[in-house]
Motif scaffolding. Structure first.
Motif, PDB file in Angstrom:
ATOM      1  N   ALA A 240      -5.903  -4.248  18.267  1.00  0.00           N
ATOM      2  CA  ALA A 240      -6.255  -4.785  16.953  1.00  0.00           C
ATOM      3  C   ALA A 240      -7.400  -4.011  16.311  1.00  0.00           C
ATOM      4  N   GLY A 241      -8.076  -3.159  17.084  1.00  0.00           N
ATOM      5  CA  GLY A 241      -9.205  -2.412  16.537  1.00  0.00           C
ATOM      6  C   GLY A 241      -8.833  -1.067  15.953  1.00  0.00           C
ATOM      7  N   ILE A 242      -7.547  -0.674  16.039  1.00  0.00           N
ATOM      8  CA  ILE A 242      -7.120   0.641  15.554  1.00  0.00           C
ATOM      9  C   ILE A 242      -6.649   0.506  14.110  1.00  0.00           C
ATOM     10  N   ALA A 243      -7.442   1.001  13.204  1.00  0.00           N
ATOM     11  CA  ALA A 243      -7.194   0.785  11.780  1.00  0.00           C
ATOM     12  C   ALA A 243      -5.964   1.545  11.293  1.00  0.00           C
ATOM     13  N   GLY A 244      -5.103   0.836  10.559  1.00  0.00           N
ATOM     14  CA  GLY A 244      -4.032   1.477   9.809  1.00  0.00           C
ATOM     15  C   GLY A 244      -2.747   1.780  10.550  1.00  0.00           C
ATOM     16  N   VAL A 245      -2.771   1.856  11.875  1.00  0.00           N
ATOM     17  CA  VAL A 245      -1.588   2.355  12.583  1.00  0.00           C
ATOM     18  C   VAL A 245      -0.430   1.360  12.565  1.00  0.00           C
ATOM     19  N   THR A 246      -0.723   0.060  12.541  1.00  0.00           N
ATOM     20  CA  THR A 246       0.383  -0.903  12.510  1.00  0.00           C
ATOM     21  C   THR A 246       1.148  -0.820  11.194  1.00  0.00           C
ATOM     22  N   ASP A 247       0.455  -0.492  10.109  1.00  0.00           N
ATOM     23  CA  ASP A 247       1.146  -0.311   8.826  1.00  0.00           C
ATOM     24  C   ASP A 247       2.110   0.870   8.900  1.00  0.00           C
ATOM     25  N   THR A 248       1.676   1.947   9.574  1.00  0.00           N
ATOM     26  CA  THR A 248       2.539   3.114   9.753  1.00  0.00           C
ATOM     27  C   THR A 248       3.777   2.756  10.567  1.00  0.00           C
ATOM     28  N   ILE A 249       3.582   2.029  11.668  1.00  0.00           N
ATOM     29  CA  ILE A 249       4.708   1.633  12.517  1.00  0.00           C
ATOM     30  C   ILE A 249       5.664   0.741  11.740  1.00  0.00           C
ATOM     31  N   ARG A 250       5.108  -0.152  10.947  1.00  0.00           N
ATOM     32  CA  ARG A 250       5.944  -1.052  10.148  1.00  0.00           C
ATOM     33  C   ARG A 250       6.822  -0.263   9.181  1.00  0.00           C
ATOM     34  N   GLU A 251       6.287   0.820   8.629  1.00  0.00           N
ATOM     35  CA  GLU A 251       7.067   1.653   7.722  1.00  0.00           C
ATOM     36  C   GLU A 251       8.169   2.422   8.439  1.00  0.00           C
ATOM     37  N   LEU A 252       7.976   2.663   9.731  1.00  0.00           N
ATOM     38  CA  LEU A 252       8.956   3.421  10.513  1.00  0.00           C
ATOM     39  C   LEU A 252      10.068   2.539  11.070  1.00  0.00           C
ATOM     40  N   LEU A 253       9.810   1.241  11.203  1.00  0.00           N
ATOM     41  CA  LEU A 253      10.773   0.328  11.803  1.00  0.00           C
ATOM     42  C   LEU A 253      12.090   0.326  11.029  1.00  0.00           C
TER      43      LEU A 253
END
Length: 369
Positions: A240-253
């Motif tokens: 949860a401390g890694i900024a921005g990467v979940t948004d990137t993964i969400r775009e790749l899904l």
């Protein structure tokens, strides 16, 4: 040279440095492996941690450059009961002390590691300090309390590669667009949150050309490489401390098949809308039993994580639980029911550890085909 190990709760252990003077802080954890200390030391997932080995004799086979899992030693300090200064192995290129000294990492022996491990199991992993320079117990405890913990820290950006590279039989080679990669049927972009080299070796062994990119790489850049699949690596600290990467993964899904390991599993779960939580003392070793719920088979696995996915936070109509830990029933694997994406919490790349879970790389290749 005398050394002291102080925990934030006031507990202090004493030992002797076998690498020279130094002082460092980190979260103190334990690993139950009887071997594989070199792979452990060079695993970026241990960034920010002081590692204690439960097996009493460490260092008897030295080290060699071929078995490094990253470009350097990653742990903050290394604690053992008894250090072996005279390694005996035909592959050895030097002693464990020489390896730690090369990267300025403190090694301490003569510690009651059984008592330290038992304390962590009862009280939980906690911040600590190891020092040969300050032997005042009160001062060291204060330093341990003031040290930064793992919760909320973005450690992935500290260990990720600085520039993209392709993986070859000779190791990493700078470049983008798969140019220079070893031949393979499938093109895979591996997002480096702190990956281990053996993950890349196994992808290559399963017919993949592998392009590695830093963890902050955006989705458009990744998709522009026209990969057949996307790999989310392991890595250190709090997902949860890694900024921005979940948004990137969400775009790749949904756009490309995705396979995640360890931190990659947690980040994929956050991208699904789930939550993660910190385990009391984590899973670290090469003997953790995991059940594959899809086949009913039990695997003995290599693990290294202090955080876990909260399955109750995920929509069961969207995400399926595929693997569980048989020691505590924690989440060890999930897959999306509608999109080509799956992940596991443990380390199927077997370096070090058993080979029970290599089939997951085959499952990824089948998904791409």
């Amino acid at each position: 040279m005398k050394a002291c190990i102080a925990l934030e709760d006031g507990t202090v252990f004493e030992g002797v440095s076998f690498t020279g003077p130094g002082e460092t802080t980190g979260e103190i954890v334990f690993n139950t492996g009887m071997s594989g200390y070199q792979e452990l030391l060079s695993d970026p997932s241990y960034k920010g941690q002081i590692v204690t080995m439960t097996y009493p004799l460490i260092g008897n086979y030295g080290f060699n450059e071929e078995d490094m899992e990253s470009e350097r030693v990653q742990v903050e300090a290394f604690i053992v009961r008894e250090y072996c200064p005279f390694p005996s192995n035909f592959r050895s290129q030097g002693s464990l002390a020489e390896l730690l000294q090369k990267y300025g990492v403190l090694g301490v022996e003569g510690v009651d590691t059984r008592a330290l491990t038992r304390h962590i199991r009862q009280a939980g992993a906690m911040k600590g300090v190891v020092s040969t320079e300050d032997l005042d117990h009160a001062s060291l405890v204060a330093k341990a309390k003031a040290a930064p913990g793992l919760v909320g820290r973005d450690l992935a950006r500290e260990v990720t590669c600085r520039e993209p590279y392709v993986w070859t039989s000779k190791g990493p080679v700078a470049g983008t667009g798969f140019a220079g990669a070893d031949p393979g049927r499938y093109k895979v972009v591996a997002i480096d949150y702190g990956l281990k080299y053996n993950q890349l070796r196994l992808l290559a062994a399963h017919g993949c050309q592998v392009q590695v990119v830093p963890c902050q790489t955006d989705a458009d850049t990744i998709l522009a490489m026209e990969p057949d699949g996307i790999f989310l690596s392991n890595g250190p600290g709090d997902p949860a401390g890694i900024a921005g990467v979940t948004d990137t993964i969400r775009e790749l899904l949904g756009k490309k098949p995705i396979f995640g390991i360890c931190l990659g599993n947690q980040l994929l779960s956050l991208a699904y809308g789930g939550r993660t939580y910190k385990l009391k003392f984590g899973h670290r070793g090469i003997n953790q039993p995991v059940k594959d719920l899809l086949t009913g088979k039990v695997e003995i696995t290599s693990q290294n994580h202090g955080f876990c996915v909260d399955m109750a936070s995920l929509d069961e109509n969207e995400v399926e639980l595929t693997h569980i830990n048989l020691n505590d029933n924690s989440v060890e694997g999930i897959r999306h029911r509608k999109m080509p994406a799956f992940s596991v919490q443990y380390h199927p790349e077997n370096a070090p550890g058993p080979r029970d879970a290599v089939y997951l790389f085959e499952r990824f290749v089948q998904m791409m085909s």
